[in-house]
Every structure is written in C-alpha cells, then in structure tokens.
Design a protein around this motif. Sequence first.
Motif, PDB file in Angstrom:
ATOM      1  N   ALA A   1       1.775  17.505  -3.919  1.00 19.81           N
ATOM      2  CA  ALA A   1       2.397  18.021  -5.131  1.00 19.81           C
ATOM      3  C   ALA A   1       3.270  19.249  -4.857  1.00 19.81           C
ATOM      4  O   ALA A   1       4.397  19.344  -5.353  1.00 19.81           O
ATOM      5  N   LYS A   2       2.747  20.176  -4.061  1.00 20.32           N
ATOM      6  CA  LYS A   2       3.453  21.443  -3.850  1.00 20.32           C
ATOM      7  C   LYS A   2       4.371  21.440  -2.638  1.00 20.32           C
ATOM      8  O   LYS A   2       5.319  22.224  -2.565  1.00 20.32           O
ATOM      9  N   GLY A   3       4.039  20.609  -1.641  1.00 19.85           N
ATOM     10  CA  GLY A   3       4.841  20.595  -0.417  1.00 19.85           C
ATOM     11  C   GLY A   3       4.399  21.627   0.594  1.00 19.85           C
ATOM     12  O   GLY A   3       5.023  21.773   1.648  1.00 19.85           O
ATOM     13  N   TYR A   4       3.309  22.335   0.290  1.00 19.38           N
ATOM     14  CA  TYR A   4       2.817  23.317   1.245  1.00 19.38           C
ATOM     15  C   TYR A   4       1.327  23.543   1.036  1.00 19.38           C
ATOM     16  O   TYR A   4       0.772  23.250  -0.033  1.00 19.38           O
ATOM     17  N   THR A   5       0.671  24.078   2.066  1.00 16.76           N
ATOM     18  CA  THR A   5      -0.745  24.442   2.018  1.00 16.76           C
ATOM     19  C   THR A   5      -0.946  25.735   2.786  1.00 16.76           C
ATOM     20  O   THR A   5      -0.434  25.880   3.904  1.00 16.76           O
ATOM     21  N   ILE A   6      -1.676  26.680   2.194  1.00 17.10           N
ATOM     22  CA  ILE A   6      -2.012  27.928   2.870  1.00 17.10           C
ATOM     23  C   ILE A   6      -3.481  27.891   3.278  1.00 17.10           C
ATOM     24  O   ILE A   6      -4.349  27.580   2.465  1.00 17.10           O
TER      25      ILE A   6
END
Length: 301
Positions: free
Chosen positions: A50-55
Amino acid sequence: MTLAESRIEDAYPTRLGSGTAQLLERTDPTVWGSENDGPFDAAGLASHDAKGYTILEGLLSPAEVQGYWQELVRLSSDEELKTDERVVTEKKSGEVRSIFEVHKISELIGELARDPRILDRARQILGSEVYIHQSRVNYMPGFRGSGFYWHSDFETWHAEDGMPKPRAVSCSIALTDNYPFNGGLMVMPGSQRTFVQCMGETPDDHYKESLKEQEIGVPSEDDITKLAAECGIDQFTGPAGSALFFDSNIMHGSGNNITPYPRSNIFLVFNSVENTLVEPFAASKPRPTFIGARDFTPLTR
C-alpha cells in the motif's frame, strides 16, 4: 535485445523531447512474493504494497552500527580512493558525497548485502532471486550537506540503465540518527503506483553531472504537487540502525542539512534476476557498471 527493440517494448516511456509529460498508471506489482517467502508476515507485505515502503527500527545493533560507521569513516578518509571514479564529491565543497559499488570496495559491506535480515526481505518483496543493481554509501555532513530533489529511482534506472520494470527494491540503512530536521529522506506513500514521465532528452554521460545535482529526469513541479496532494509526504526518521525498504518507483527526496548533525547511510539496491537490464530506454548508451551493474549473478549467503 537491440536498443530499437527495447524502445518499442517500452511500458514506461520518459525523457520526452516534445509533448506533455503524463502520470501513467503502473502496470506491475509492488510486492511479488508471499508471506511464505520470507520474514515479512501478511500484514507487513500488505502495508508495503500500500505505502511502497517499510521502516524497520533496530535492524542493526548498536555494536554493528559502530562497526559500519567506522568503515564509512575509513572509506571517506582514504586519499587514494578519492581519485576513484566511483567516488562522488559535493558540487560546492568537494567533500565526499557518495561512494558507489561499495559492496565491492568494502568486504564488510559486501557481507551486509548478503545478511539474511536484508537479503531475505528483498527476495520476498521481489518474489525471486536478486542481485545488486547498485550500492553506495551516502554522506550528508552537518551544515553543508546538500539534498536530493524529488525523483523516482526507477525513472533513471529505466531511462539510463535499461531496467525494464520497477521490480527492484532499495534498502537504506541509517548509521546516524535520522531526525526530521537533518535532511532525512521524504517519501510519498502510494506514489509507487504512478510512473511520472519526465521531459528533456538525456545528454551523453549525464551521470557525471546528475550524481552531483540532477536536472534531467526530475518531474515537473505541477506533477510533484499533484502526487503530494494525493499521497501526502512521510519522512524516514529513527535511531541509527534503522532500515528503510522502499520501492524503486516511489517518489522521494531530501532537503539540505544545515544542522550540526551529520546523516550517513548505506544504500543497497536489489533487482530481480527476472528483470535484468537491456539497452537504455532513453539514453544513447548505458551508464558505467559501477552505477548500474550488468553482472546478474544471484546473491547467496
């Protein structure tokens, strides 16, 4: 595949010489694997999709951070290395800005690229074996660190390296604390679903200028405004040792660092072995292999 053939099959045309740049709907997935393929659970993959990133905070321990930080200090202090074409300096100050192909220069960082905490997540997101498309360390010193204007990495890798699809993921590992005020990376969540065409034909040997300051291959202010209104802007903040996995097509950038607090990171780009490079889609010849690798050997632990 010849240059002419690769352009005919181009699903993401960019670097337009005439007409008007468009916002194109992405035709490829963000996440190619499943929860059975690696460390991310179903919720984690859905969030990344969904966001295109993961932290991931705390990916590296404090002791590991210290070891890699010392390695970055060693590399930036190596006078012989400063004459290497893989080293990019700040346009104004002449200080080291980036060191490319660092996984080959540094044995320690080469081992990090194969660390299962990183490699297994890259494989899972891309749903295949992977190889290193690009690696570098970025230095953003206090007071004088210059940022990176809004851009999609895939736009450049597609246009100048010949990457066919956005089936690549980057991992940025912070070796210093990332605050909201010291030039931290900004991303537009969900923007990876839109390919932003750019105007302007690619000059020969464009990389020599673009690695210091990119002017070709950047979206218009109107398109950035549209994406920001639709997606919003998040920022990668967190303590040293945190990692950001982000899609190759997500719109991102960073501001200058005028604080006393430096910001440095290790940057690893994984590309699927099913997405290997062809001839550039919008350049007369490929960039050097230290920027866009053409050795597609899968990484192994």
